[in-house]
Design an enzyme around this catalytic site. Structure first.
Site, PDB file in Angstrom:
ATOM      1  N   LYS A 108      16.395  78.290  58.105  1.00 57.40           N
ATOM      2  CA  LYS A 108      15.701  77.880  56.887  1.00 57.40           C
ATOM      3  C   LYS A 108      15.632  79.031  55.906  1.00 57.40           C
ATOM      4  O   LYS A 108      15.171  80.089  56.311  1.00 57.40           O
ATOM      5  CB  LYS A 108      14.296  77.422  57.287  1.00 57.40           C
ATOM      6  CG  LYS A 108      13.414  77.075  56.141  1.00 57.40           C
ATOM      7  CD  LYS A 108      12.069  76.657  56.657  1.00 57.40           C
ATOM      8  CE  LYS A 108      11.167  76.436  55.446  1.00 57.40           C
ATOM      9  NZ  LYS A 108       9.811  76.253  55.822  1.00 57.40           N
ATOM     10  N   SER A 153      12.985  72.844  49.734  1.00 53.71           N
ATOM     11  CA  SER A 153      12.553  72.271  48.455  1.00 53.71           C
ATOM     12  C   SER A 153      13.315  72.836  47.257  1.00 53.71           C
ATOM     13  O   SER A 153      13.677  72.093  46.345  1.00 53.71           O
ATOM     14  CB  SER A 153      11.044  72.497  48.287  1.00 53.71           C
ATOM     15  OG  SER A 153      10.737  73.888  48.347  1.00 53.71           O
ATOM     16  N   LYS A 204      13.630  81.901  59.902  1.00 51.55           N
ATOM     17  CA  LYS A 204      13.014  81.469  58.656  1.00 51.55           C
ATOM     18  C   LYS A 204      12.903  82.685  57.752  1.00 51.55           C
ATOM     19  O   LYS A 204      12.235  83.665  58.088  1.00 51.55           O
ATOM     20  CB  LYS A 204      11.642  80.866  58.926  1.00 51.55           C
ATOM     21  CG  LYS A 204      10.934  80.491  57.632  1.00 51.55           C
ATOM     22  CD  LYS A 204       9.664  79.722  57.896  1.00 51.55           C
ATOM     23  CE  LYS A 204       8.972  79.394  56.583  1.00 51.55           C
ATOM     24  NZ  LYS A 204       7.734  78.639  56.794  1.00 51.55           N
TER      25      LYS A 204
HETATM   26  C1  PBG Z   1       5.024  77.190  55.655  1.00 44.83           C
HETATM   27  C2  PBG Z   1       6.196  76.355  55.288  1.00 44.83           C
HETATM   28  C3  PBG Z   1       6.943  76.550  54.123  1.00 44.83           C
HETATM   29  C4  PBG Z   1       7.920  75.570  54.114  1.00 44.83           C
HETATM   30  C5  PBG Z   1       7.765  74.796  55.272  1.00 44.83           C
HETATM   31  N1  PBG Z   1       6.689  75.313  56.003  1.00 44.83           N
HETATM   32  C6  PBG Z   1       6.793  77.484  53.014  1.00 44.83           C
HETATM   33  C7  PBG Z   1       6.432  78.886  53.252  1.00 44.83           C
HETATM   34  O1  PBG Z   1       6.788  79.473  54.270  1.00 44.83           O
HETATM   35  O2  PBG Z   1       5.786  79.425  52.365  1.00 44.83           O
HETATM   36  C8  PBG Z   1       8.920  75.428  53.027  1.00 44.83           C
HETATM   37  C9  PBG Z   1       9.741  74.214  53.000  1.00 44.83           C
HETATM   38  C10 PBG Z   1      10.463  73.957  51.742  1.00 44.83           C
HETATM   39  O3  PBG Z   1      10.561  74.795  50.826  1.00 44.83           O
HETATM   40  O4  PBG Z   1      11.001  72.849  51.641  1.00 44.83           O
HETATM   41  N2  PBG Z   1       4.601  77.182  56.951  1.00 44.83           N
END
Ligand code: PBG
Length: 326
Positions: free
Chosen positions: A249, A275, A196
């Protein structure tokens, strides 16, 4: 010209193109992320994600009928908590009867065959907007993992099928596995957010949850976009710690990372079509700058081509409809 090979022969009709297609999308591949909030009769569109809503539980159950009818096999739930329920230790996350655990319970009761993936991380419940405990401006690792384990067990008790730790703390997959097993949830799967990245593409999601970090950024736990070797190392750890599935991700700007994991590990690899990737296509399509439907299908297919077995995507419903009509 006297050509022995004319690759265009295999492209001469829709039928032959379909016959030789190397990769295909299926509704079975999709996980649909959904946002749930407190209250009743609420269906609120997220500004930066046209077509995606925050639902109160009653409305969520109505929406899920359509989701299930489309043949989508799994939803991933994320909670939006009001600011006054957040604290430094994400206390709401493990409290029985609160929004998220209640949503899981009710969805499982109403749709027993639908898989529920949950989110394990502190940010939706954290007054600091971080995925871990903050102390003197630092994110504590081992103390955070203890909370994540409690969260995972609480979610499993509520009916989660797949636990998704999205926090990027070190060592959490093994600890969560052990906690689940100790609580007799040996059947509950773990989808590790393995690679991630600290990405600008999460912007609209943080709008959806009101979960932007209150200070600093997430670079001390989420990965540097410059790295791919490190993703393989993270995957080695998660695999050894017992992950059932691994995730990359974001997805679209990280297809090489999906490929690297797929080539090296024999468990399902998931692409999180985040997103910002959704918002980019929607914005361009709304402006008439590209064909949103075609761009969506091409984007999703690229993830399959890179090696993704599963795709977590806000496009799940739309893409399922396209596939059904094909
Ligand atoms: C946080 C989390 C995030 C997303 C999923 N879980 C955002 C972050 O790490 O700030 C993002 C998913 C997306 O952008 O669709 N635990």
């Amino acid at each position: 010209m006297e050509l022995t090979r004319r690759p265009r022969r295999n492209r001469k009709s829709a039928a032959i193109r379909a016959m030789v297609a190397e990769h295909t999308l299926s509704v079975n591949d999709f996980i649909f992320p959904m946002f749930v909030m407190e209250g009743e009769k609420i269906k609120q569109e997220i500004k930066s994600m046209p077509g995606i809503f925050r639902f109160s539980i009653d409305e969520l159950l109505i929406e899920l009928k359509e989701v299930a009818e489309l043949g989508i096999k799994c939803v991933c739930l994320f909670p939006n908590y009001p600011e006054e329920k957040k604290d430094h230790l994400a206390s709401e996350s493990t409290e029985e009867g609160t929004l998220y655990l209640e949503a899981i319970r009710q969805v499982k009761a109403a749709f027993p065959d639908l898989l529920i993936m949950t989110d394990v991380a502190m940010d939706p419940y954290s007054s600091d907007g971080h995925d871990g405990i903050v102390q003197d401006g630092k994110i504590l690792n081992d103390e955070t993992v203890e909370i994540l384990c409690d969260m995972a067990v609480a979610q499993a008790e509520a009916g989660a099928d797949i636990i998704g730790p999205s926090d990027m703390m070190d060592g959490r997959i093994g600890e969560i596995r052990e906690a689940l097993d100790d609580a007799d949830f040996t059947d509950v799967s773990i989808m590790a957010y393995t690679a991630k990245y600290a990405s600008a593409f999460y912007g609209p999601f943080r709008d959806a949850l009101d979960s932007a970090p209150k200070f600093g950024d997430k670079k001390t736990y989420q990965m540097d976009p410059a790295n791919v070797q490190e993703a393989v190392m993270e995957a080695d750890l998660d695999f050894d710690e017992g992950a059932d599935m691994m995730m990359v991700k974001p997805a679209f700007a990280y297809l090489d990372v999906i490929k690297a994991l797929k080539s090296n590990f024999d468990i399902p690899i998931t692409a999180y079509n985040v997103s910002g990737e959704y918002a980019m296509i929607k914005a361009a399509a709304q402006n008439g700058w590209l064909d949103g439907e075609k761009a969506m299908m091409e984007m999703l297919l690229s993830m399959k081509r890179a090696g993704a077995d599963v795709i977590l995507t806000y496009f799940a419903k739309e893409a399922a409809k396209v596939l059904r009509n094909q």
